[in-house]
Design a protein around this motif. Sequence first.
Motif, PDB file in Angstrom:
ATOM      1  N   GLU B  52      56.192  22.791  12.401  1.00  0.00           N
ATOM      2  CA  GLU B  52      54.902  23.397  12.046  1.00  0.00           C
ATOM      3  C   GLU B  52      54.882  24.818  12.571  1.00  0.00           C
ATOM      4  OE1 GLU B  52      51.519  21.862  13.991  1.00  0.00           O
ATOM      5  OE2 GLU B  52      50.162  23.163  12.867  1.00  0.00           O
ATOM      6  N   ASP B  53      54.698  25.723  11.663  1.00  0.00           N
ATOM      7  CA  ASP B  53      54.720  27.154  11.954  1.00  0.00           C
ATOM      8  C   ASP B  53      53.384  27.568  12.600  1.00  0.00           C
ATOM      9  OD1 ASP B  53      55.805  29.612  11.974  1.00  0.00           O
ATOM     10  OD2 ASP B  53      55.927  29.839   9.798  1.00  0.00           O
ATOM     11  N   ARG B  54      53.314  28.796  13.083  1.00  0.00           N
ATOM     12  CA  ARG B  54      52.072  29.378  13.584  1.00  0.00           C
ATOM     13  C   ARG B  54      51.491  28.611  14.754  1.00  0.00           C
ATOM     14  NH1 ARG B  54      50.231  33.356  10.624  1.00  0.00           N
ATOM     15  NH2 ARG B  54      48.137  33.185  11.481  1.00  0.00           N
ATOM     16  N   LYS B  55      52.346  28.044  15.585  1.00  0.00           N
ATOM     17  CA  LYS B  55      51.876  27.460  16.842  1.00  0.00           C
ATOM     18  C   LYS B  55      51.569  28.580  17.831  1.00  0.00           C
ATOM     19  CE  LYS B  55      53.955  22.834  17.191  1.00  0.00           C
ATOM     20  NZ  LYS B  55      54.745  22.537  15.991  1.00  0.00           N
ATOM     21  N   SER B  56      50.635  28.321  18.722  1.00  0.00           N
ATOM     22  CA  SER B  56      50.400  29.270  19.812  1.00  0.00           C
ATOM     23  C   SER B  56      51.484  29.087  20.877  1.00  0.00           C
ATOM     24  CB  SER B  56      49.035  29.020  20.448  1.00  0.00           C
ATOM     25  OG  SER B  56      49.055  27.818  21.198  1.00  0.00           O
ATOM     26  N   ARG B  86      55.414  37.429  16.848  1.00  0.00           N
ATOM     27  CA  ARG B  86      54.105  37.140  17.431  1.00  0.00           C
ATOM     28  C   ARG B  86      53.041  37.790  16.548  1.00  0.00           C
ATOM     29  NH1 ARG B  86      57.222  38.066  22.403  1.00  0.00           N
ATOM     30  NH2 ARG B  86      56.553  36.721  24.128  1.00  0.00           N
ATOM     31  N   VAL B  87      52.059  36.981  16.139  1.00  0.00           N
ATOM     32  CA  VAL B  87      50.965  37.509  15.332  1.00  0.00           C
ATOM     33  C   VAL B  87      49.662  37.177  16.049  1.00  0.00           C
ATOM     34  CG1 VAL B  87      49.760  37.383  13.145  1.00  0.00           C
ATOM     35  CG2 VAL B  87      52.260  37.206  13.203  1.00  0.00           C
ATOM     36  N   ALA B  88      48.887  38.201  16.396  1.00  0.00           N
ATOM     37  CA  ALA B  88      47.625  37.965  17.104  1.00  0.00           C
ATOM     38  C   ALA B  88      46.687  37.142  16.242  1.00  0.00           C
ATOM     39  CB  ALA B  88      46.979  39.295  17.485  1.00  0.00           C
ATOM     40  N   SER B  89      46.085  36.129  16.847  1.00  0.00           N
ATOM     41  CA  SER B  89      45.131  35.296  16.118  1.00  0.00           C
ATOM     42  C   SER B  89      43.861  36.091  15.842  1.00  0.00           C
ATOM     43  CB  SER B  89      44.797  34.059  16.954  1.00  0.00           C
ATOM     44  OG  SER B  89      43.649  33.424  16.446  1.00  0.00           O
ATOM     45  N   LYS B  97      49.892  33.663  17.546  1.00  0.00           N
ATOM     46  CA  LYS B  97      50.470  32.655  16.662  1.00  0.00           C
ATOM     47  C   LYS B  97      51.919  33.051  16.425  1.00  0.00           C
ATOM     48  CE  LYS B  97      46.694  30.265  15.562  1.00  0.00           C
ATOM     49  NZ  LYS B  97      46.541  28.829  15.876  1.00  0.00           N
ATOM     50  N   ILE B  98      52.826  32.094  16.616  1.00  0.00           N
ATOM     51  CA  ILE B  98      54.240  32.402  16.481  1.00  0.00           C
ATOM     52  C   ILE B  98      54.703  32.030  15.081  1.00  0.00           C
ATOM     53  CG2 ILE B  98      56.521  32.118  17.476  1.00  0.00           C
ATOM     54  CD1 ILE B  98      54.345  33.302  19.341  1.00  0.00           C
ATOM     55  N   CYS B  99      55.200  33.026  14.355  1.00  0.00           N
ATOM     56  CA  CYS B  99      55.594  32.825  12.960  1.00  0.00           C
ATOM     57  C   CYS B  99      57.091  32.970  12.815  1.00  0.00           C
ATOM     58  CB  CYS B  99      54.921  33.867  12.071  1.00  0.00           C
ATOM     59  SG  CYS B  99      53.128  33.819  12.179  1.00  0.00           S
TER      60      CYS B  99
END
Lengths: 146, 146
Positions: B52-56, B86-89, B97-99
């Motif tokens: 699952e992508d976009r986990k913190s 790293r993508v800021a939520s 959020k890690i993509c």
Amino acid sequence: MPNNQFKKGELYSFITGKASTAIARRLQKKFNNAGLNLTIEQWSVLYHLWKEDRKSQQELCNATYRDKPSITRLLDNLEKLQLVKRVASEDDRRINKICLTKQGQKLQEHTMKLAEETLNDALEGVPPDQIDLCKEVLQKVYDNLK
Amino acid sequence: MPNNQFKKGELYSFITGKASTAIARRLQKKFNNAGLNLTIEQWSVLYHLWKEDRKSQQELCNATYRDKPSITRLLDNLEKLQLVKRVASEDDRRINKICLTKQGQKLQEHTMKLAEETLNDALEGVPPDQIDLCKEVLQKVYDNLK
DNA sequence: TTTGATTAGTTGTTTAACTAACTATATGCC
DNA sequence: GGCATATAGTTAGTTAAACAACTAATCAAA
């Protein structure tokens, strides 16, 4: 991606990490709480010296499943803590015999008691025959990869 | 020192080190031989992102049993390798959020195959019911120490 | 006896784990 | 609104693992 692969992944994480690191962390905490300035890795080297002193570094590599640089550095730190001493072998001057100091010897009883406690905590409620079987499986895994 | 303690010590070494490090080393070697510039630790993070992508980062800590600084550094290195970003939520600016990048996604199939191979090597000749029991024991150990 | 290979151990470099101390954002209560 | 507290993540410092390249001592064979 077939789901099967992720199931194996879960198994992988069981075998490689979760339980074993949990045990190590628990023991490390017991050391810290007891005011023992000692890492688990250092303890694991001392453990084999308590069984038999004056092992060579190579023998410690084999006993602890570590490579030579790892043992070199662990012994550097153990010497700094004055728990062991490197003594050059008289027969073969390439070899260092690793000797426990008085302080190194003194740690045995207390730390082994903490390790025993940790194992008891870890294995609470696990029947002895299951422990044996688990040990056999892990040994088999190790042998398979040797 | 009663001999019993050394027996427990042997058990300790079985559980904490031998088999699990052997598996990790085998898989690392497969990665190296395949020319994959990737550590097992990095792979174990990617593994959870493939599920699952976009986990913190905190979710990755929980999934991989690592603390926050460890995940921070692993992600630093994975970002250097351009495998994740790293993508800021938007909801909560504390959270990254890690993509997975395209390159990060591409590694899944090959590396999961190597991991499956490694597990097959490791578990060769071990009956499935024994694998299950071993897994249960290790889970119980983990739960006991939680 | 000297040359080549092996063995024992060390050093340098990168990656990772753990602890403690830190910044920044969010939440809850008054 | 303002303050205390909790949460998310980073930084600093020490210890350790893996690999490669290295030194020194030993051994074996010509």
